[in-house]
Design an enzyme around this catalytic site. Structure first.
Site, short mmCIF file in Angstrom:
data_model
loop_
_atom_site.label_atom_id
_atom_site.label_comp_id
_atom_site.label_asym_id
_atom_site.label_seq_id
_atom_site.Cartn_x
_atom_site.Cartn_y
_atom_site.Cartn_z
CD1 TRP A 106 -1.58 -4.75 -1.10
CD2 TRP A 106 -0.15 -3.19 -1.51
NE1 TRP A 106 -1.83 -4.47 -2.11
CE2 TRP A 106 -1.07 -3.37 -2.60
CE3 TRP A 106 1.11 -2.25 -1.75
CZ2 TRP A 106 -0.93 -2.46 -3.80
CZ3 TRP A 106 0.96 -1.41 -2.75
CH2 TRP A 106 0.04 -1.54 -3.91
CG ASP A 188 1.79 1.96 1.69
OD1 ASP A 188 1.54 0.76 1.22
OD2 ASP A 188 0.77 2.75 1.41
CE LYS A 224 -7.68 0.72 -0.82
NZ LYS A 224 -6.78 0.91 -1.69
#
Lengths: 378, 405
Positions: A106, A188, A224
């Site tokens: 990312w 993460d 999410k």
């Protein structure tokens, strides 16, 4: 297809039914006030968020060596963790400590660590474009060669952007090298539950590392899996050797937080905490999460099936082997450009596609467009 | 696995919440905390703004709203309304398109984002290792500046502890002797008590010495009860053509402490500079919280842009201001009645949610022994005083002052 948010089969954003229910409950609860949250965040949120990551029967939790810091989304959690490590980790080396980020990763990982003051940010091999899979050998080699005490940013599941995760066996190999080389795991975790549909399965890697005795950080995002993107709900889980260490770490993190956002925002954390602490709401939430994960899994299998039926050159099993929101299609820049310009299918230049952009209505169109792209441009 | 913890050498720090911790650990049933950051009612509950609760309820049932990520710079309906509130709709800066805003996580987030971004602006604005920020007695700001690397933090005072009055002359002197290019934090200008004439003098000196104004506005509307009047200083600087920053917080004025709603206003020389500055800020935001929180901003945008709600909100503000004025009067009256030595006019001469008691550090320490907690410099929050603790607080102040005479 380039956005990083879930979409329904109608191509719309989805407010989870359980979230809507809880939000109304919160808004009509006269006993709640709007006082500042503690600097480290809502206690029920922190404890339950860490519990979700590490598991109900986590020994580390039982041994009271787990702490949580409520943060502004996964980004905020990464930032607080990085700011802490920059000040206190690795003796006097601090900012010179190498930070390893997967190649690719990312994009924001780099910015977060750089802005926190780390001077030596490196990559470790991850994606094998030729194989369209994990470059395990390269990854392990890079970890062997990493200076001791380097910080390694690991994706807990549903690797962004490749969608390719190590298998449990591969994770064991990674953990073994990291243990031997004294490398620090900074997970993460932005897709727990969203990837496979099962919370425990998506947390396997983090829990394995904990069971192997590692001290680690895990930056959790609830954007999410709760669909609460704009309420910025995150938690930094800290696992230490013992309670005393964790307490000291948290006290320093509190000082760091005070100079960045002072106290975290309440709404999102309250929604999550309320949901996680009610057996009924918790069950509803897991169901909502499974709905999202199942839809993505369905789109994956449908897309692959169509490409195979069309006889599109190349192999397409990576579409279903990959997991989570994203897929590295393996399309090259020319093919991507064709899709964007001629077919109005918007994906990233890297070939990353957001599977949530697929719907039953556009599957055929997308499949045939990819077929055209691949056959016309090599 | 290594037997020792990686965090072995991390020291415990207790400096963050020391005053609140001391208060909470005090077992006395009479204890009083006078450093609340929030405004409270008589019963100690948070001050309620009816339009806010109303809007919160409405938002929770609105089927058209979703939870999609906000843009990095935030919710534009909110930032527009907030910026207009501070600068005034007719502001030169707005009209000339050189005022921009960033939706931040509270006032803290606003200050942090800017100062962290200052590194890259080396060529345009004072750089990190250069001239120092001067800050009024607001220590929460101090820790932000220290954290991002400023090494030379100096203090100034606008409050004369001996004369118990605003010390504009001294403030001006400090400004006159400040290094060129220094950043001056102007915290809570609406509550300082400086008159417009004094602010004009401040602006003149700052312009002459090329000092950079960074306003921090936590309580617009809660000083005088008039939103425009409380924004006078800020608007004057803008009208004088200054480039400046202003961190707005809406915690107190909307009672939304826990939703962390802030707005950073940037007033630049021209729209080109503004664009460049905002892009730097955007990068800072991206690496800190990615995008801001929605709920609080939505509420505020709704209230500010709806005439009926906006009026109700203004009424609520004025009611709170009146309550604060009443507390000031009552405290002063009580101390007079008790015959407490000294002059207590300053209690009603000051405005806003926080004030100086005029107590010496030794007297503050006495109060702490009486289970009353406030900052060592004698600053306290008016809203921490209510019908239940007024007598005890007044008596204790009386004893503190008599004891040290």
């Amino acid at each position: 297809f380039s956005l990083a948010a879930y979409r329904t089969d109608e191509g719309q954003p989805w407010v989870l039914p359980v979230v809507k229910k809880v939000e109304q409950k919160i808004a009509s609860d006269a006993s709640l006030n709007h006082e500042y949250l503690p600097i480290l965040g809502l206690p029920e949120f922190r404890a339950n968020a860490s519990r979700i990551a590490l598991g109900e029967d986590s020994r580390a939790i039982k041994e009271n060596r787990v702490g949580g810091v409520q943060c502004l989304g996964g980004t905020g959690a990464l930032r607080i963790g990085a700011e802490f490590l920059r000040r206190w980790y690795n003796g006097t080396n601090n900012t010179a400590t190498p930070v390893y980020i997967s190649s690719p990763s990312w994009e924001n990982h780099n910015s977060v660590f750089m802005n926190s003051g780390f001077e030596d940010i490196r990559t470790y091999r991850y994606w094998d474009a030729a194989k369209r899979g994990l470059d395990l050998e390269g990854l392990l080699q890079d970890m062997e060669a990493a200076p001791e005490f380097s910080i390694i940013v690991l994706h807990a599941c549903a690797h962004n952007p490749t969608g390719t995760d190590p298998s449990p066996e591969q994770w064991k190999q990674i953990a073994a090298v990291m243990k031997r080389r004294f490398l620090f795991p900074f997970f993460d975790s932005a897709y727990q539950g969203f990837a496979s549909g099962c919370l425990d399965r998506d947390a396997w890697a983090v829990r394995y590392f904990v069971s192997e005795g590692f001290e680690l950080f895990c930056a959790q995002s609830f954007s999410k899996n709760f669909g609460l993107y704009n309420e910025r709900v995150g938690n930094l889980t800290v696992v230490g050797k013992d309670a005393d260490n964790v307490q000291r770490v948290l006290s320093q993190m509190e000082k760091i937080v005070r100079a960045i956002w002072s106290n975290p925002p309440s709404q999102g954390a309250r929604v999550v905490a309320t949901t996680l602490t009610s057996p009924q709401l918790f069950a509803e939430w897991k169901d909502n999460v499974k709905t999202m994960a199942d839809r993505v899994l369905l789109m994956r299998s449908e897309l692959r099936a169509r490409l195979q039926a069309l006889g599109t050159p190349g192999t397409w099993n990576h579409i279903t082997e990959q997991i989570g929101m994203f897929s590295f299609t393996g399309l090259n820049p020319k093919q991507v450009e064709f899709l964007i310009k001629e077919k109005h299918i918007y994906l990233m230049a890297s070939g990353r596609i957001n599977m949530c952009g697929l719907t039953t209505k556009n599957l055929d169109y997308v499949a045939s467009s990819i077929h055209e792209a691949v056959t016309r441009f090599q | 696995m290594a037997a020792l913890s990686l965090f072995l050498d991390v020291p415990l720090t207790t400096e963050v919440n020391w005053l609140l911790d001391a208060y909470q650990q005090d077992p006395s049933p009479h204890k009083v905390y006078l450093d609340h950051r929030d405004c409270q009612t008589e019963t100690g509950k948070a001050w309620d703004y009816p339009p806010v609760s109303q809007t919160l309820l409405q938002i929770s049932t609105d089927p058209t709203l979703d939870h999609e990520d906000l843009p990095e710079l935030g919710f534009s309906a909110f930032t527009r309304a907030a910026t207009e509130l501070a600068l005034g709709r007719e502001s030169r800066a707005l009209v000339e398109n050189r005022a921009g805003s960033v939706h931040t996580i509270g006032g803290t987030g606003a200050v942090r984002t800017t100062e962290a971004a200052r590194g890259p602006w080396r060529c345009t604005w004072p750089c990190r290792s250069g001239p120092a920020p001067l800050s009024a007695p607001a220590d929460s700001l101090r820790c932000i500046f220290q954290d991002v690397g400023f090494t030379e933090l100096r203090s100034y005072h606008y409050w004369d502890t001996a004369r118990l009055a605003v010390a504009a002359e001294e403030f001006l002197q400090v400004l006159e002797s400040a290094p060129e290019g220094s950043i001056v934090m102007l915290h809570a200008p609406e509550e300082t008590g400086l008159t417009p004439k004094q602010w004009e003098d401040v602006a003149r000196v700052m312009g002459k010495k090329r000092l950079f104004p960074f306003f921090d506005v936590p309580a617009q509307g809660l000083a005088s009860g008039d939103l425009d009047r409380d924004a006078w200083a800020l608007r004057h600087f803008v009208a004088q053509g200054f480039e400046l920053l202003c961190a707005q917080s809406f915690s107190k004025t909307f009672g939304l402490y826990d939703e962390r709603v802030g707005n950073l206003i940037v007033v630049a020389r021209d729209s080109g500079s503004l664009v460049r500055i905002c892009s730097q800020l955007q990068e800072q935001v991206r690496a800190t919280w990615a995008s801001p929180t929605s709920l609080g901003a939505r509420v505020i945008a709704t209230v500010l842009s709806n005439p009926a709600l906006r009026n109700k909100w203004k009424q609520s503000l004025r009611a709170l201001v009146e309550k604060i004025l009443l507390i000031r009067e009552k405290l002063k009256a009580k101390l007079r009645l008790l015959g407490t030595p000294g002059c207590w006019e300053h209690l009603t001469a000051q405005v806003g949610t926080r004030s100086f008691t005029g107590l010496l550090p030794s007297q503050v320490a006495f109060l702490e022994r009486s289970h009353i907690y406030l900052r060592p410099d004698g600053q306290f929050s008016l809203c921490s005083i209510n019908a239940h603790n007024l007598d005890y607080v007044a008596r204790s102040i009386h004893e503190a002052v008599c004891g040290s005479v």
